[in-house]
Design a protein around this motif. Structure first.
Motif: not given
Length: 300
Positions: A94-101, A125-127, A147-149
């Motif tokens: 779920p921490t993939i937000g910046k990559i999606m941007e 996600y460990r962060d 949280l798109g998924a």
């Protein structure tokens, strides 16, 4: 017997709700349930959107190194997303937000405004640290949670809970759905899985009652910045897998079906099948040459 049907735009998709009403006097109750069901989508969008700076999620993401108390509407999707991240060893993260941007998935569907959030260069996600007792979220580094998924599935589950007293209903949020009870004929709902190349056609039809059906497809949202990239991105390799064109998962709850369809897509042919089988769910995959592969519970 009749049917109540309403459609609204929520969470960047068209939400269509149909409710079976067997008695005339049940129409008022169905209207109340319908209103509460749509309110569930609005509530989750306000909590979980990474496209709105005023959402509960983005406010929480602006705090690093200190716990932030959050509502159950945000806490529960994050908790489930982290659980799946652990299950997939970070391929689903779920921490993939910046990559999606970075790949162009950063525009708000209503305002058209683009977001550009701050984030550390390497995050996982460990962060994220969750405290279930106090319902708090702590971030070790600046990052953007996507949280798109899970969020849409969670909204579908909350909406379904508002309609559970009706003899039958179906909540369809852009192809991800929950079918409760039975249809007008008293039979399980017939659900068509979209043909990847001909969107008006179904490539497979299944019957469900009291189950969720969610599909992740590479044909839906393509990156305008990079050829071959779509919105389903492996957080470890930062690439889009293409073993499948679509992956459909049938599960008791929509958040399960939503998240596991994405995770299965990300894990590819062998890993995806194994994940769905281990979870006790059912998966239907479409390969690039339009072959149908079915595995898991109630295997055909």
């Amino acid at each position: 017997m009749g049917m109540l049907r309403r459609t609204k735009l929520c969470m960047d998709t068209v939400v269509d709700i149909q409710v079976i009403v067997r008695e005339e006097e049940g129409m008022e109750q169905a209207e109340i349930g319908m209103k509460r069901a749509f309110e569930a989508f609005r509530r989750i969008e306000q909590a979980c959107s990474r496209f709105s700076p005023d959402s509960e999620l983005m406010k929480a993401c602006r705090v690093t190194g200190a716990p932030v108390q959050v509502s159950p509407f945000l806490f529960e999707p994050i908790r489930f997303a982290i659980e799946l991240a652990e299950w997939t060893e970070g391929v689903f993260d779920p921490t993939i937000g910046k990559i999606m941007e970075k790949h162009g998935f950063n525009r708000h569907y209503l305002t058209g405004e683009r977001v550009n959030s701050r984030s550390a260069d390497f995050v996982t996600y460990r962060d994220i640290v969750l405290d279930e007792r106090d319902c708090t979220l702590l971030l070790h580094k600046p990052l953007v949670i996507d949280l798109g998924a899970v969020a849409k599935g969670f909204a579908i589950d909350l909406a379904a809970n508002e309609l559970k007293s009706s003899p039958g209903f179906i909540i369809n949020a852009g192809g991800d759905l929950y079918a409760g009870g039975t249809d007008e004929k008293g039979e399980p709902w017939k659900i068509g899985i979209r043909h990847p190349l001909h969107k008006e056609q179904s490539i497979q039809v299944i019957k469900v009652s009291g189950q969720a059906v969610c599909t992740s497809g590479s044909y839906e949202r393509r990156s305008a910045k990079e050829a071959g990239m779509h919105h389903i991105i492996n957080a470890v390799t930062e690439s889009s897998p293409n073993d499948w064109i679509s992956c459909t998962v049938i599960a008791p709850y929509a958040m399960q079906a939503d998240a596991f369809s994405t995770a299965s897509f990300l894990l590819g042919a062998e890993g995806g099948r194994s994940l769905i089988t281990q979870a006790g769910l059912q998966g239907i995959w479409i390969t690039p040459d339009l072959q149908i592969d079915i595995a898991g519970r109630e295997e055909a």
